[in-house]
Design a protein around this motif. Structure first.
Motif, mmCIF file in Angstrom:
data_model
loop_
_atom_site.group_PDB
_atom_site.id
_atom_site.type_symbol
_atom_site.label_atom_id
_atom_site.label_comp_id
_atom_site.label_asym_id
_atom_site.label_seq_id
_atom_site.Cartn_x
_atom_site.Cartn_y
_atom_site.Cartn_z
ATOM 1 N N ASN A 1 0.825 -1.209 0.000
ATOM 2 C CA ASN A 1 0.000 0.000 0.000
ATOM 3 C C ASN A 1 0.860 1.261 0.000
ATOM 4 O O ASN A 1 0.558 2.235 -0.691
ATOM 5 C CB ASN A 1 -0.949 0.012 1.203
ATOM 6 C CG ASN A 1 -2.062 -1.007 1.048
ATOM 7 O OD1 ASN A 1 -2.282 -1.556 -0.026
ATOM 8 N ND2 ASN A 1 -2.771 -1.262 2.128
ATOM 9 N N GLN A 2 1.935 1.251 0.768
ATOM 10 C CA GLN A 2 2.822 2.414 0.815
ATOM 11 C C GLN A 2 3.483 2.647 -0.541
ATOM 12 O O GLN A 2 3.572 3.781 -1.003
ATOM 13 C CB GLN A 2 3.885 2.237 1.912
ATOM 14 C CG GLN A 2 4.795 3.425 2.096
ATOM 15 C CD GLN A 2 4.067 4.665 2.604
ATOM 16 O OE1 GLN A 2 2.986 4.603 3.161
ATOM 17 N NE2 GLN A 2 4.670 5.830 2.388
ATOM 18 N N GLY B 1 3.621 14.120 2.882
ATOM 19 C CA GLY B 1 3.987 13.137 3.891
ATOM 20 C C GLY B 1 2.827 12.323 4.433
ATOM 21 O O GLY B 1 3.020 11.400 5.219
ATOM 22 N N ARG B 2 1.629 12.610 4.008
ATOM 23 C CA ARG B 2 0.446 11.866 4.494
ATOM 24 C C ARG B 2 0.070 10.755 3.519
ATOM 25 O O ARG B 2 0.532 10.715 2.391
ATOM 26 C CB ARG B 2 -0.719 12.820 4.666
ATOM 27 C CG ARG B 2 -0.442 13.815 5.748
ATOM 28 C CD ARG B 2 -1.733 14.297 6.346
ATOM 29 N NE ARG B 2 -1.445 15.080 7.509
ATOM 30 C CZ ARG B 2 -1.521 14.614 8.734
ATOM 31 N NH1 ARG B 2 -1.906 13.387 8.954
ATOM 32 N NH2 ARG B 2 -1.238 15.380 9.756
ATOM 33 N N GLU C 1 3.195 5.952 -2.976
ATOM 34 C CA GLU C 1 4.378 6.655 -3.472
ATOM 35 C C GLU C 1 4.384 6.718 -4.998
ATOM 36 O O GLU C 1 4.644 7.775 -5.579
ATOM 37 C CB GLU C 1 5.645 5.988 -2.940
ATOM 38 C CG GLU C 1 5.838 6.230 -1.446
ATOM 39 C CD GLU C 1 6.981 5.419 -0.840
ATOM 40 O OE1 GLU C 1 7.672 4.680 -1.581
ATOM 41 O OE2 GLU C 1 7.165 5.517 0.383
ATOM 42 N N LYS C 2 4.076 5.606 -5.657
ATOM 43 C CA LYS C 2 4.061 5.562 -7.121
ATOM 44 C C LYS C 2 2.994 6.504 -7.687
ATOM 45 O O LYS C 2 3.197 7.124 -8.724
ATOM 46 C CB LYS C 2 3.806 4.132 -7.597
ATOM 47 C CG LYS C 2 3.880 3.961 -9.101
ATOM 48 C CD LYS C 2 3.750 2.503 -9.504
ATOM 49 C CE LYS C 2 3.808 2.343 -11.014
ATOM 50 N NZ LYS C 2 3.701 0.930 -11.416
ATOM 51 N N ALA C 3 1.879 6.641 -6.997
ATOM 52 C CA ALA C 3 0.785 7.510 -7.462
ATOM 53 C C ALA C 3 1.016 8.976 -7.104
ATOM 54 O O ALA C 3 0.235 9.837 -7.488
ATOM 55 C CB ALA C 3 -0.533 7.035 -6.868
#
Length: 198
Positions: free
Chosen positions: A39-40, A55-56, A44-46
């Motif tokens: 999910n992280q 940062g959220r 990040e990719k999106a």
């Protein structure tokens, strides 16, 4: 400050939790190839982590979409289930929709809550927090209490056009002139967003 949705003075209350982080993740999965990513990594990719508020696990546009979803759920509860007593609440990082029924025959057990969650997710395509929605013993943020992680007051709202950047600010928080300053006002303490499966 939290309270239990299992009210001692009511026959039934249902809380539907719609988090901006779930809205962001759902949106990202619809727009990128997320095969094999956590999910992280998807966020990040999106570009979600880099977008305001930086940062959220969500963007401001995800909070806006979450509020829209909240009023879609409210409309569903009123029009389809015939509910008369509902409340949509800006929670600080999303929204809660409450359905209060005093009629004992409307008391939803776990099976019925799961059925409702399935309908909201699969038929209406609303990314709810299923674990919170199906748990009758869950605690929720108390309306008018402070969400310390983002310095916003948990606020019952009448419209998805609610200005979550300025309206729910406590009196002790400075209102910023520019949007970039307002983005910085959305701060969090480490661990304030709560846990999440990766």
């Amino acid at each position: 400050m939290y309270y239990s949705v299992d009210f001692h003075d009511r026959n039934w209350a249902l809380a539907i939790d719609i988090d901006a982080k779930d809205t962001a993740l759902s949106s990202a999965k619809a727009h990128i190839d997320s095969t094999g990513l956590t999910n992280q990594e998807i966020r990040e990719k999106a570009g979600i982590i880099q977008a305001p508020p930086a940062g959220r696990k969500y963007r401001f546009e995800d909070i806006e979409q979450t509020l829209e979803y909240g009023f879609e759920v409210d409309e569903f509860l009123r029009d389809t289930l015939g509910s008369e007593e509902t409340t949509v609440v800006y929670s600080g990082q999303g929204c809660h929709v409450y359905l209060h029924e005093d009629t004992p025959e409307y008391r939803y057990d776990t099976r019925n809550r799961r059925f409702l969650a399935d309908h909201l997710e699969n038929k209406l395509n609303i990314p709810i927090d299923r674990q919170v929605t199906t748990d009758s013993e869950r605690v929720m943020r108390l309306p008018y209490s402070l969400h310390a992680g983002v310095s916003r007051i948990v606020t019952p709202i009448e419209s998805p056009d609610f200005d979550f950047k300025t309206e729910p600010l406590p009196d002790s928080i400075e209102v910023f002139e520019s949007e970039s300053e307002a983005d910085q006002g959305f701060f969090e303490r480490p661990g304030a967003e709560g846990g999440e499966n990766q």
